[in-house]
Design an enzyme around this catalytic site. Sequence first.
Site, PDB file in Angstrom:
ATOM      1  N   GLU A 135       7.854  -3.377   8.490  1.00 51.04           N
ATOM      2  CA  GLU A 135       8.195  -1.977   8.764  1.00 51.04           C
ATOM      3  C   GLU A 135       7.394  -1.025   7.904  1.00 51.04           C
ATOM      4  OE1 GLU A 135       9.970   1.938   8.399  1.00 51.04           O
ATOM      5  OE2 GLU A 135       9.793   0.496   6.780  1.00 51.04           O
ATOM      6  N   GLU A 136       7.136  -1.408   6.653  1.00 48.59           N
ATOM      7  CA  GLU A 136       6.565  -0.453   5.703  1.00 48.59           C
ATOM      8  C   GLU A 136       5.117  -0.072   6.014  1.00 48.59           C
ATOM      9  OE1 GLU A 136       8.014   1.326   3.700  1.00 48.59           O
ATOM     10  OE2 GLU A 136       9.850   0.353   3.040  1.00 48.59           O
ATOM     11  N   ASP A 145      15.444   0.368  -0.339  1.00 51.43           N
ATOM     12  CA  ASP A 145      14.626   0.362   0.887  1.00 51.43           C
ATOM     13  C   ASP A 145      14.089  -1.027   1.184  1.00 51.43           C
ATOM     14  OD1 ASP A 145      13.089   1.141   3.022  1.00 51.43           O
ATOM     15  OD2 ASP A 145      11.727   2.400   1.869  1.00 51.43           O
TER      16      ASP A 145
END
Length: 420
Positions: free
Chosen positions: A194-195, A160
């Site tokens: 994004e996280e 990820d």
Amino acid sequence: MLPSLLLTGLGAFGLVRPAEHQLPLVGDTPSSSSFGPAYRDDLLALHKNLVSTSSQSGAEGNVGDWLIAYLQEHKFKTYKQQVSPRDNTGANGRFNVLAWPAESDVGTTIRGDVDISTLVHVPPLLVTSHIDVVPPHIPYSIDDDIPTSETHINGRGSADAKGSVASQLTAINLLRSEGVLEGNDFLAVFVVGEEDSGDGMRAFSTFMEDKFPNAGFKAAIFGEPTENKLACGHKGILSCTVTATGQAGHSGYPWLGKSANDALVRGLVALIDADLGTNPVFGNTTVNLGLIQGGVAANVIPAAAEAAMAIRVALGPQETGHMEVRRRMEAALKAVDTSLAMACTQGYGVVECNCVVDGFDTIAVNYGTDVPNLSGNHTRYLYGPGDILVAHSDHEAITVGALETAVEGYKTLIKHALQK
Ligand SMILES: *[C@@H]1O[C@H](CO)[C@@H](O)[C@H](O)[C@H]1NC(C)=O
Ligand SMILES: *[C@@H]1O[C@H](CO)[C@@H](O)[C@H](O)[C@H]1NC(C)=O
Ligand SMILES: *[C@@H]1O[C@H](CO)[C@@H](O)[C@H](O)[C@H]1NC(C)=O
């Protein structure tokens, strides 16, 4: 060893396994290390460099710089789109990495200093993933000296989403060398943030909306760990806090006060028992009561209590599905105790993606992505190697086979999106 990952490696895109290098057999039992696609070494080197370069959300500058250098070596024009710094941002800042083929008629070729204002049109396809990762950093390691498709690669971001970034770029490089992808076909964008907030993709989206108010991508391929299955989308989200207000008093005389804790507990039971919406693809809306607090001491009637919760929304559409869930929650609370109040942050309903492409198994996922942060009316695909449950864990890992399956998957998706 992680048995579940072995399955992922051989998994969903089984119809199109990478072409194997057929090396001469030595004796009757060739080592499986003799087999693998021609691009394996390049793919693994790219992946290793990405994973080895730590890039927690906010501090993505080093991996961004590394990626820019890689892209320029591989005949891309690049652009650093600066994104607002955070407390943990280092001296070299944080930025999205935009890349497009050097042979395109867009931008100049001045090394490292392309002016994005020279982007004169919107290519039909966006290929994107993110270069930030969740904490803490886990160093890169690979389990075998001579990797096979079953070999595990460990490290933060290995799945990820640096697995997606490496597979996407390998697929793009292959399609360019095969002459399938041409100069003006696509833009690749690797975003920060994004996280935890989506600020990188939001910044990119805002830039595109400002510059091209009347044009947009036809399709966007988002890379996230979907076990190499094509995601039909993901649930929406809503974050709410329920507060109960009571009246303090001596615990021996509860009728003289009002217990905020009692009211809150009854309200929360009603919430977790309520029908907050179901969808055949996405399942039930679920509530995680992540934080509950109330009162001051065992022998005092509690005057205040509150609970914070994250709701995974199974109702659409994206723009309003969460509002229906919120309406149902408010109704459930009011039926219990009119003194209960609820406040929610801005949320969204289910985010749908196109999952009907020949050769792909499908999946629906329960995590958030950058998909809703890119405005526009494009076909959305969500696909990538790795398992999300492993991805955020302290043993994040991926198999070589999963990365290679993703390369083939991205090649198919890119050709499908461009109708090539
Ligand atoms: C990203 O999109 C989601 C869903 O619309 C939204 O909640 C979030 O605030 C967005 N991030 C930013 C930085 O705007
Ligand atoms: C969804 O909720 C209903 C009750 O509202 C329950 O019967 C069902 O088992 C739930 N489904 C899943 C997949 O949890
Ligand atoms: C989005 O695109 C589809 C098909 O290309 C079109 O039918 C639809 O009207 C568009 N929607 C908007 C809001 O532009």
